[in-house]
Design a protein around this motif. Structure first.
Motif, PDB file in Angstrom:
ATOM      1  N   MET A 140      -9.438  -3.052  -2.557  1.00 41.87           N
ATOM      2  CA  MET A 140      -8.316  -3.360  -3.443  1.00 41.87           C
ATOM      3  C   MET A 140      -8.724  -3.179  -4.908  1.00 41.87           C
ATOM      4  SD  MET A 140      -5.472  -4.209  -2.023  1.00 41.87           S
ATOM      5  CE  MET A 140      -4.897  -4.377  -0.361  1.00 41.87           C
ATOM      6  N   LEU A 171       0.828  -1.202   0.000  1.00 42.66           N
ATOM      7  CA  LEU A 171       0.000   0.000   0.000  1.00 42.66           C
ATOM      8  C   LEU A 171       0.865   1.256   0.000  1.00 42.66           C
ATOM      9  CD1 LEU A 171      -2.930  -0.969   2.353  1.00 42.66           C
ATOM     10  CD2 LEU A 171      -2.962  -0.685  -0.098  1.00 42.66           C
ATOM     11  N   SER A 207       1.884   1.650  -3.509  1.00 46.45           N
ATOM     12  CA  SER A 207       0.731   2.024  -4.324  1.00 46.45           C
ATOM     13  C   SER A 207       0.387   3.491  -4.087  1.00 46.45           C
ATOM     14  CB  SER A 207      -0.455   1.123  -4.006  1.00 46.45           C
ATOM     15  OG  SER A 207      -1.376   1.752  -3.159  1.00 46.45           O
ATOM     16  N   ALA A 257      -7.259  -0.658  -7.650  1.00 46.73           N
ATOM     17  CA  ALA A 257      -6.785  -1.115  -8.947  1.00 46.73           C
ATOM     18  C   ALA A 257      -7.494  -0.386 -10.089  1.00 46.73           C
ATOM     19  CB  ALA A 257      -7.009  -2.616  -9.069  1.00 46.73           C
ATOM     20  N   ALA A 277      -8.607   0.047   2.891  1.00 43.50           N
ATOM     21  CA  ALA A 277      -7.636  -1.052   2.810  1.00 43.50           C
ATOM     22  C   ALA A 277      -6.815  -1.124   4.098  1.00 43.50           C
ATOM     23  CB  ALA A 277      -6.731  -0.841   1.598  1.00 43.50           C
ATOM     24  N   ASN A 318      -8.205   3.936   0.233  1.00 45.72           N
ATOM     25  CA  ASN A 318      -6.953   3.653   0.923  1.00 45.72           C
ATOM     26  C   ASN A 318      -7.175   3.500   2.426  1.00 45.72           C
ATOM     27  OD1 ASN A 318      -4.351   3.128   0.061  1.00 45.72           O
ATOM     28  ND2 ASN A 318      -3.591   5.054   0.859  1.00 45.72           N
ATOM     29  N   TYR A 378      -2.763  -5.694  -6.835  1.00 44.15           N
ATOM     30  CA  TYR A 378      -3.951  -5.739  -5.976  1.00 44.15           C
ATOM     31  C   TYR A 378      -4.687  -7.067  -6.149  1.00 44.15           C
ATOM     32  CZ  TYR A 378      -3.040  -0.744  -5.960  1.00 44.15           C
ATOM     33  OH  TYR A 378      -2.441   0.468  -5.857  1.00 44.15           O
TER      34      TYR A 378
END
Lengths: 100, 490
Positions: free
Chosen positions: B382, B303, B306, B386, B343, B340, B427
């Protein structure tokens, strides 16, 4: 009357010494001193610009930068003490638990 | 004076809230008192921010503070992230020694700093807000002070953060030297003779370094995965969303007028220099962030990388710098915050429920069998990260990419889409790990079925999941959508 270039040159030299110090030194406290040196180099240039322009805004920013640096010192030294308690040294080469 | 204070009311509420929590902590107040009072102050600030967002932009404190429309909208996102973080944190940190009332005080102080940061209209206030936010976040990052991971995260964040703010302050000093003022308006209206000077250009460049550090853009990103991995997971979610919303919002106001004004008059001003730097850093962030996340084995590090990639997509908005790009960036910030945070919240929950010692991918093996619904929630966030339709992440990317195409940045968009495809693979690998891999440890673990999600986690996860789904499709709905609202800010 010393011209402004000298002040700016002094601040640039101090800032560079600080920045190089952060990159090459390995002792967390020395690293921290180098960061303080960078902030104080900025303060010199701010005061110089402020008197060059003849307005007070630069002086104001210097006062705030000083107090922010003091607040940062509190947190930074606390973190360095926490590092010392965990590893019994203040060498930042110990900070290798997480890496790429 | 009263109107000034009213304009800054969200910040006042969170600042007073932080002080109240500190005092409650000194009197050893119970968590049952501290958490609801934190939420009360945050909900108050959220309500005020939403109310102010419907009003036009106004300035207060002799032009130092902006409030209304765009600034208040960003404040609302930041305070929302704070509410969710408080809800998740009080649950996942239960029983830990580091779970003191001061955690919530620090969250409130960090939010105060972010509010100051996004509503600043003067470089002095920008600096003070940024530092208030950063110092509170240094404390939060190093919260697990008896674990080496925690100390490492805190100290790495502190040293690099202080280093970057030194550059930012030096940049401010140069800009001040060139223009003689620290006001945003004065900088935006500076004449071409001023903006062509070396001092002005160097100042903008140095300030960009500080900005890139705060949003973790390549090549100033190396702290991000380490700090997100070592910090408490709920706090990592907070750092990766709220502080970026604040940084993107504040620097949008500061930088775009400069690049607009200079580009209009001459082709070779500091603006075009800044834009070409932003162009390459945006591309680098997208490519490096998404490519390096493939090699990672730790969920929080994935993460982290990302979020570097997402910073790249958001920086596209700065490069394009049209009104469409601006609304796309605001929408993307909302979507990014929701997915985010979600997650990170789910990972924090799994860490606590299954007693994970770390958040490595292997821990996730077989969890899909034990807790299929909770893994479905993680998968939702996720998939949104993505960029799968019809989720918010997809619509955000669509808006950013179409704004870039309209402005003629085709190469940039192609790179962005390619790196988004690479990112999607990572992801999907996480989801596959949870559902399709046989877990050796997870099956044998005695998981108490009662130990599901508590009230805080249920509220937070359902808010985030509902937002992630709703903002993906609300443009098709008959009622006024988020996009209409955001469009109204221009």
């Amino acid at each position: 009357m010393i011209s402004i270039e000298w002040f700016i040159a002094l601040s640039a030299v101090l800032f560079t010494i600080g920045a190089i110090g952060v990159m090459v030194r390995r002792n967390a406290i020395v690293l921290f001193m180098c960061i303080e040196l960078m902030l104080n180099a900025v303060n010199i240039s701010l005061v110089a610009f402020s008197s060059y322009h003849g307005n007070i805004e630069g002086h104001m920013l210097v006062l705030f930068a000083l107090s922010v640096a003091a607040a940062e010192a509190v947190v930074g030294l606390a973190l360095i003490i926490a590092l010392f308690r965990n590893t019994l040294s203040v060498d930042i080469r110990n900070l290798t638990l997480m890496r790429f | 004076m009263t109107t000034d204070l009213l304009a800054f009311l969200p910040g006042l509420l969170t600042a007073i809230g932080g002080l109240v929590i500190m005092i409650l902590g000194a009197f050893r107040a119970k968590k049952q008192v501290v958490v609801p009072s934190t939420l009360l102050f945050l909900l108050g600030a959220f309500g005020v921010a939403i109310w102010q967002a419907s009003m036009p932009t106004s300035v207060a404190f002799s032009d130092m503070v902006r409030s209304g429309s765009f600034a208040s909208f960003l404040i609302a996102i930041i305070v929302f992230a704070g509410i969710v973080t408080t809800l998740v944190n009080q649950e996942v940190m239960q029983g830990r020694r580091a779970h003191s009332p001061e955690v919530y005080a620090m969250i409130l102080f960090a939010i105060t700093g972010m509010i100051t940061f996004v509503s600043s209209n003067h470089l002095l206030l920008l600096f003070v807000g940024l530092e208030t936010m950063s110092i509170a976040l240094y404390v939060l990052a190093g919260l697990y002070k008896n674990e080496r991971h925690g100390v490492e995260a805190g100290l790495k964040y502190f040293i690099l953060g202080a280093f970057a703010s030194g550059f930012l302050l030096y940049g401010m000093s140069f800009v001040y030297g060139a223009t003689g003022s620290l006001h945003f308006q004065a900088l935006a209206l500076a004449s071409p003779e001023v903006t062509q000077t070396l001092f002005f250009r160097a100042g903008i460049g140095l300030m960009l370094v500080g900005f890139f550090f705060k949003v973790s853009a390549v090549p100033f990103h190396m702290w991000t995965p380490d700090v997100y991995q070592g910090s408490p997971t709920a706090i990592s979610g907070f750092m990766s969303t709220a502080s970026k919303v604040a940084a993107f919002g504040a620097f949008w106001v500061l930088l775009t007028p400069i690049s607009f004004s200079v580009d209009a008059s001459t082709q070779a001003g500091s603006g075009s220099m800044a834009i070409s730097a932003l162009y390459w850093i945006s591309i680098l962030s997208m490519v490096v962030g998404n490519l390096t996340s493939i090699a990672q084995q730790d969920l929080k590090r994935i993460l982290g990388f990302s979020s570097i990639g997402h910073a790249g997509y958001l920086l596209m908005g700065f490069v394009v710098a049209t009104p469409q790009a601006f609304t796309a960036m605001l929408f993307y910030l909302v979507a990014y915050t929701l997915m985010n945070l979600g997650a990170f919240a789910m990972i924090a929950h799994f860490e606590r429920t299954f007693g994970w010692t770390d958040a490595s991918m292997d821990q996730l093996k077989g969890v899909g069998r034990i807790a299929p619904r909770r893994v479905a929630l993680l998968s939702l966030f996720m998939l949104s990260l993505a960029g799968f339709p019809p989720l918010a992440g997809f619509f955000g990317k669509y808006l950013v990419f179409s704004a870039a195409i309209e402005a003629g940045f085709v190469t940039l968009t192609v790179v962005a889409i390619l790196s988004a495809i690479v990112g999607a693979f990572v992801y999907l690998r996480v989801i596959g790990q949870a559902y399709f891999e046989q877990g050796e440890s997870a099956e044998s673990q005695s998981v108490d079925p009662q130990k599901g999600m508590g009230w805080g986690m249920v509220i937070a996860a359902s808010l985030l999941a509902a937002g992630t789904i709703h903002f993906g499709i609300d443009a098709l709905m008959p009622w006024p959508s988020l996009l209409d609202w955001v469009n109204g800010f221009m």
